[in-house]
Write a protein that holds these residues in place. Structure first.
Motif, PDB file in Angstrom:
ATOM      1  N   VAL A  92       0.843  -1.194   0.000  1.00 12.10           N
ATOM      2  CA  VAL A  92       0.000   0.000   0.000  1.00 12.10           C
ATOM      3  C   VAL A  92       0.882   1.249   0.000  1.00 12.10           C
ATOM      4  CG1 VAL A  92      -1.684   1.351   1.322  1.00 12.10           C
ATOM      5  CG2 VAL A  92      -1.988  -1.114   1.083  1.00 12.10           C
ATOM      6  N   ALA A  93       1.918   1.253   0.835  1.00 12.23           N
ATOM      7  CA  ALA A  93       2.836   2.398   0.889  1.00 12.23           C
ATOM      8  C   ALA A  93       3.506   2.619  -0.459  1.00 12.23           C
ATOM      9  CB  ALA A  93       3.875   2.177   1.985  1.00 12.23           C
ATOM     10  N   ARG A  94       3.925   1.537  -1.109  1.00  5.05           N
ATOM     11  CA  ARG A  94       4.547   1.669  -2.437  1.00  5.05           C
ATOM     12  C   ARG A  94       3.553   2.208  -3.465  1.00  5.05           C
ATOM     13  NH1 ARG A  94       7.377  -3.615  -1.651  1.00  5.05           N
ATOM     14  NH2 ARG A  94       5.668  -4.477  -2.863  1.00  5.05           N
ATOM     15  N   TYR A  95       2.296   1.764  -3.374  1.00  4.07           N
ATOM     16  CA  TYR A  95       1.259   2.259  -4.288  1.00  4.07           C
ATOM     17  C   TYR A  95       1.146   3.779  -4.198  1.00  4.07           C
ATOM     18  CZ  TYR A  95      -3.363   3.271  -6.188  1.00  4.07           C
ATOM     19  OH  TYR A  95      -4.402   3.811  -6.905  1.00  4.07           O
ATOM     20  N   TRP A  96       1.068   4.305  -2.965  1.00  3.76           N
ATOM     21  CA  TRP A  96       0.900   5.750  -2.795  1.00  3.76           C
ATOM     22  C   TRP A  96       2.161   6.520  -3.164  1.00  3.76           C
ATOM     23  CZ3 TRP A  96      -3.527   7.458  -3.462  1.00  3.76           C
ATOM     24  CH2 TRP A  96      -4.639   6.720  -3.061  1.00  3.76           C
ATOM     25  N   THR A  97       3.332   5.944  -2.947  1.00  2.00           N
ATOM     26  CA  THR A  97       4.574   6.592  -3.374  1.00  2.00           C
ATOM     27  C   THR A  97       4.588   6.701  -4.893  1.00  2.00           C
ATOM     28  OG1 THR A  97       5.772   5.765  -1.450  1.00  2.00           O
ATOM     29  CG2 THR A  97       7.093   6.404  -3.368  1.00  2.00           C
ATOM     30  N   ASP A  98       4.202   5.622  -5.571  1.00  2.00           N
ATOM     31  CA  ASP A  98       4.140   5.623  -7.028  1.00  2.00           C
ATOM     32  C   ASP A  98       3.137   6.660  -7.533  1.00  2.00           C
ATOM     33  OD1 ASP A  98       4.841   4.443  -9.655  1.00  2.00           O
ATOM     34  OD2 ASP A  98       2.729   3.830  -9.633  1.00  2.00           O
ATOM     35  N   ARG A  99       1.971   6.706  -6.903  1.00  2.00           N
ATOM     36  CA  ARG A  99       0.950   7.684  -7.312  1.00  2.00           C
ATOM     37  C   ARG A  99       1.473   9.112  -7.148  1.00  2.00           C
ATOM     38  NH1 ARG A  99      -4.680   6.221  -7.267  1.00  2.00           N
ATOM     39  NH2 ARG A  99      -4.985   8.368  -7.876  1.00  2.00           N
ATOM     40  N   LYS A 100       2.187   9.365  -6.054  1.00  4.30           N
ATOM     41  CA  LYS A 100       2.720  10.712  -5.804  1.00  4.30           C
ATOM     42  C   LYS A 100       3.755  11.080  -6.867  1.00  4.30           C
ATOM     43  CE  LYS A 100       4.897  13.549  -2.290  1.00  4.30           C
ATOM     44  NZ  LYS A 100       5.454  13.593  -0.939  1.00  4.30           N
ATOM     45  N   VAL A 101       4.654  10.154  -7.180  1.00  4.42           N
ATOM     46  CA  VAL A 101       5.694  10.392  -8.180  1.00  4.42           C
ATOM     47  C   VAL A 101       5.074  10.681  -9.547  1.00  4.42           C
ATOM     48  CG1 VAL A 101       7.548   9.245  -9.484  1.00  4.42           C
ATOM     49  CG2 VAL A 101       7.489   9.082  -7.000  1.00  4.42           C
ATOM     50  N   ARG A 102       3.990   9.996  -9.866  1.00  3.06           N
ATOM     51  CA  ARG A 102       3.345  10.166 -11.167  1.00  3.06           C
ATOM     52  C   ARG A 102       2.339  11.320 -11.192  1.00  3.06           C
ATOM     53  NH1 ARG A 102       4.031   5.269 -14.286  1.00  3.06           N
ATOM     54  NH2 ARG A 102       5.043   3.708 -12.989  1.00  3.06           N
ATOM     55  N   GLY A 103       2.203  12.024 -10.071  1.00  2.00           N
ATOM     56  CA  GLY A 103       1.283  13.155 -10.029  1.00  2.00           C
ATOM     57  C   GLY A 103      -0.169  12.758  -9.886  1.00  2.00           C
ATOM     58  N   GLY A 104      -0.415  11.592  -9.329  1.00 10.13           N
ATOM     59  CA  GLY A 104      -1.786  11.110  -9.163  1.00 10.13           C
ATOM     60  C   GLY A 104      -2.468  11.749  -7.966  1.00 10.13           C
ATOM     61  N   ALA A 105      -3.685  11.286  -7.744  1.00  8.49           N
ATOM     62  CA  ALA A 105      -4.500  11.807  -6.642  1.00  8.49           C
ATOM     63  C   ALA A 105      -3.852  11.505  -5.301  1.00  8.49           C
ATOM     64  CB  ALA A 105      -5.895  11.190  -6.693  1.00  8.49           C
ATOM     65  N   ARG A 106      -4.218  12.306  -4.315  1.00  5.47           N
ATOM     66  CA  ARG A 106      -3.715  12.128  -2.960  1.00  5.47           C
ATOM     67  C   ARG A 106      -4.409  10.934  -2.305  1.00  5.47           C
ATOM     68  NH1 ARG A 106      -1.258  16.722  -0.922  1.00  5.47           N
ATOM     69  NH2 ARG A 106      -2.056  16.395   1.182  1.00  5.47           N
ATOM     70  N   PRO A 107      -3.747  10.335  -1.306  1.00  5.06           N
ATOM     71  CA  PRO A 107      -4.374   9.211  -0.598  1.00  5.06           C
ATOM     72  C   PRO A 107      -5.561   9.676   0.243  1.00  5.06           C
ATOM     73  CG  PRO A 107      -2.252   9.761   0.381  1.00  5.06           C
ATOM     74  CD  PRO A 107      -2.406  10.613  -0.843  1.00  5.06           C
ATOM     75  N   PRO A 108      -6.390   8.731   0.675  1.00  2.00           N
ATOM     76  CA  PRO A 108      -7.529   9.098   1.526  1.00  2.00           C
ATOM     77  C   PRO A 108      -7.078   9.786   2.814  1.00  2.00           C
ATOM     78  CG  PRO A 108      -7.742   6.847   0.749  1.00  2.00           C
ATOM     79  CD  PRO A 108      -6.371   7.307   0.366  1.00  2.00           C
ATOM     80  N   ALA A 109      -7.994  10.552   3.380  1.00  2.56           N
ATOM     81  CA  ALA A 109      -7.744  11.160   4.686  1.00  2.56           C
ATOM     82  C   ALA A 109      -7.482  10.050   5.693  1.00  2.56           C
ATOM     83  CB  ALA A 109      -8.951  11.987   5.112  1.00  2.56           C
ATOM     84  N   ARG A 110      -6.694  10.354   6.718  1.00  4.67           N
ATOM     85  CA  ARG A 110      -6.388   9.372   7.758  1.00  4.67           C
ATOM     86  C   ARG A 110      -6.839   9.923   9.103  1.00  4.67           C
ATOM     87  NH1 ARG A 110      -1.457   9.959   5.054  1.00  4.67           N
ATOM     88  NH2 ARG A 110      -0.739  11.061   6.876  1.00  4.67           N
TER      89      ARG A 110
END
Length: 154
Positions: A92-110
């Protein structure tokens, strides 16, 4: 005798460690909850996955989809992510790191606690989150459950 005792102790420790991996101890069930204004009665794995990966941004009834996670170190979060996303915490952490690098949407609120998740979901019409079933109150609606690592209907 000492070797037997050591072996038995090692087995007990190993069982305790592997048993603690599943956080829904004692057969507890995780409830996926939405705001009471949400007309959805049941949410399946595919829809929840899209919402929590922030690729589905709105509900069919027009509200923005607002996924709410517990913190990364929460055992309930690990159970939810495994059942809904099919991912362990590291992936999950790698997924969000990849999304951030590619300029994707932010992760859900925590949120730090289940009570904070309940309050947030109750206050936002498009919100969806998860808590222990035993923590659900009449301010939210259950649309799915996680038990034994599997997602099912309410």
């Amino acid at each position: 005798m000492t070797t037997r005792r050591s072996l038995l102790l090692a087995l007990l420790v190993a069982a305790a460690i592997s048993g603690s991996r599943g956080s829904l101890a004692g057969g507890e069930v995780l409830a996926v909850i939405v705001n009471k204004a949400n007309p959805s009665k049941v949410l399946g794995q595919n829809e929840l996955r899209l919402i929590f990966q922030t690729t589905k941004k709105s509900w069919d009834f027009g509200e923005d989809a607002v996924p709410i996670n517990l913190l990364e170190d929460s055992p309930l979060r690990a159970d939810f992510d495994q059942a809904v996303l099919g991912l362990d915490p590291e992936r999950v952490a790698r997924y969000w790191t990849d999304r951030k690098v590619r300029g994707g949407a932010r992760p859900p609120a925590r949120m730090p606690t289940s009570s904070a998740v309940l309050k947030a979901v109750a206050s936002k019409p498009g919100a969806v989150g998860y808590v222990r079933l035993s923590e659900v109150n009449n301010t939210v609606k259950v649309v799915a459950k996680v038990s034994g690592g599997k997602l099912s209907g309410p």
